[in-house]
Write a protein that holds these residues in place. Structure first.
Motif, PDB file in Angstrom:
ATOM      1  N   ARG A 136      -3.975   3.333  -0.578  1.00 27.07           N
ATOM      2  CA  ARG A 136      -3.594   1.993  -0.982  1.00 27.07           C
ATOM      3  C   ARG A 136      -3.028   1.255   0.225  1.00 27.07           C
ATOM      4  O   ARG A 136      -2.673   1.874   1.240  1.00 27.07           O
ATOM      5  CB  ARG A 136      -2.518   2.050  -2.071  1.00 27.07           C
ATOM      6  N   ASN A 191       5.279   3.271   1.523  1.00 32.43           N
ATOM      7  CA  ASN A 191       6.371   2.305   1.458  1.00 32.43           C
ATOM      8  C   ASN A 191       7.512   2.623   2.423  1.00 32.43           C
ATOM      9  O   ASN A 191       8.444   1.846   2.551  1.00 32.43           O
ATOM     10  CB  ASN A 191       6.912   2.235   0.022  1.00 32.43           C
ATOM     11  N   ASP A 204       9.615  -0.210  -4.047  1.00 35.73           N
ATOM     12  CA  ASP A 204       8.257   0.292  -4.233  1.00 35.73           C
ATOM     13  C   ASP A 204       7.616  -0.452  -5.398  1.00 35.73           C
ATOM     14  O   ASP A 204       8.068  -0.354  -6.539  1.00 35.73           O
ATOM     15  CB  ASP A 204       8.291   1.795  -4.510  1.00 35.73           C
ATOM     16  N   GLU A 206       4.155  -1.305  -7.643  1.00 38.73           N
ATOM     17  CA  GLU A 206       2.842  -0.811  -8.020  1.00 38.73           C
ATOM     18  C   GLU A 206       1.968  -1.969  -8.476  1.00 38.73           C
ATOM     19  O   GLU A 206       2.431  -2.873  -9.184  1.00 38.73           O
ATOM     20  CB  GLU A 206       2.963   0.216  -9.148  1.00 38.73           C
ATOM     21  N   SER A 208      -0.143  -2.042 -10.647  1.00 36.80           N
ATOM     22  CA  SER A 208      -0.393  -2.010 -12.092  1.00 36.80           C
ATOM     23  C   SER A 208       0.824  -2.395 -12.923  1.00 36.80           C
ATOM     24  O   SER A 208       0.791  -2.305 -14.156  1.00 36.80           O
ATOM     25  CB  SER A 208      -0.866  -0.612 -12.503  1.00 36.80           C
ATOM     26  N   ASP A 209       1.914  -2.811 -12.253  1.00 38.33           N
ATOM     27  CA  ASP A 209       3.158  -3.124 -12.957  1.00 38.33           C
ATOM     28  C   ASP A 209       2.992  -4.429 -13.741  1.00 38.33           C
ATOM     29  O   ASP A 209       3.012  -5.526 -13.171  1.00 38.33           O
ATOM     30  CB  ASP A 209       4.314  -3.249 -11.962  1.00 38.33           C
ATOM     31  N   GLY A 236      -4.969  -1.673  -3.906  1.00 38.11           N
ATOM     32  CA  GLY A 236      -5.342  -0.304  -4.215  1.00 38.11           C
ATOM     33  C   GLY A 236      -6.410   0.198  -3.264  1.00 38.11           C
ATOM     34  O   GLY A 236      -6.817  -0.488  -2.320  1.00 38.11           O
TER      35      GLY A 236
END
Length: 291
Positions: A136, A191, A204, A206, A208-209, A236
């Motif tokens: 990523r 990170n 951190d 993501e 997909s959050d 990603g």
């Protein structure tokens, strides 16, 4: 320089697009650059890739840091995972990259978005995620890697392939530039902050959050995505079986930009002679490209 396509954008920037850049910290500009420019970059990049020393293997870096997942990833097609490659400052060595950064529609576009009378070229970079790339792009903000500061600093992201969430489209945290916080730069694939840098560690994030206001654009060659240098963004891997994800990023600064030497952040050679607070002016390594 030789003969190149027109320096004019294919269309005007709308007021809504300018507002998106100012309010969201990022804007997608569909079908705004003549594809002939991207064809030229594509041909130049293919030649560069025959010289692997010109690119950093970020997949290998991730493996060395022992923080990413194994780079040998099996996709739906059962193929071995690809590499995440990165190169920087190709404009200094290649006539086509120099033309794209200096005389393509890009300088006029960022001048209008930033409402800046002058535009200086800070750097360019190439970012490649081969099919099956696991790595990523860790969330980060570009400004923390730059030895400059000011309101008029941005990155133009120009895709050379069709890009979507499957192939690793960039995800942006809407309006994150408004905090005016400069976080520590990280290793780009993880990170973890670079050692010796100053500021706060970046949380951190993501991609997909669903609790965060994250936005991602499906793009194709001829489109541009422009984001403010403080806008948090990441991406990603490329989970496709056969699709490349290649893009050129060009970073610019404008009116009232000054040098800001950031401890622990890698310098370019000319930064050794710069002092914090000095205004950015026309320089061979940071040339005036608009105004």
């Amino acid at each position: 320089m030789g003969s190149f396509p027109s320096s004019d954008p294919l269309r005007s920037i709308t007021q809504a697009e300018i507002s998106s850049f100012l309010l969201d910290g990022v804007v997608h500009l569909p079908e705004i650059v003549n594809k002939d420019w991207l064809d030229l970059i594509d041909s130049a990049l293919k030649l560069m890739l025959t010289e692997p020393e010109m690119f950093a293997d970020l997949t290998a870096l991730g493996s060395d840091l022992n923080k990413t997942q194994d780079s040998t990833v099996l996709t739906d097609g059962g193929i071995k995972g690809g590499r995440f490659l990165s190169g920087v400052d190709h404009w200094k060595e290649d006539e086509i990259f120099a033309a794209f950064a200096k005389i393509s529609p890009l300088p006029s576009i960022v001048a209008e978005l930033m409402n800046s009378e002058k535009v200086y070229l800070y750097e360019d970079s190439v970012l490649i995620k081969e099919p099956g790339t696991a790595e990523r792009t860790a969330f980060h903000q570009d400004l923390s890697y730059f030895h400059i500061e000011g309101e008029n600093i941005c990155t133009v992201w120009a895709p050379l392939d069709d890009v979507d969430s499957e192939t690793g489209g960039v995800v942006y945290l809407r309006s994150s530039h408004k905090s005016n916080k400069v976080f520590k730069p990280n290793w780009f694939v993880v990170n973890e902050s670079l050692p010796g840098t100053e500021g706060m560690d970046l949380p951190d994030i993501e991609i997909s959050d669903e609790k965060l206001d994250l936005i991602q654009f499906n793009t194709k060659p001829g489109d541009l995505v422009v984001h403010h240098a403080l806008t948090l963004h990441g991406a990603g891997g490329n989970s496709s079986v056969s699709k490349q994800r290649r893009a050129v990023s060009v970073r610019y600064c404008g009116d009232d930009s000054t040098y800001k030497i950031r401890p622990g952040t890698p310098k370019k050679l000319h930064h050794e002679n710069m002092r914090t607070g000095e205004p950015v002016v026309d320089h061979p390594d940071c040339p005036l490209v608009w105004g």
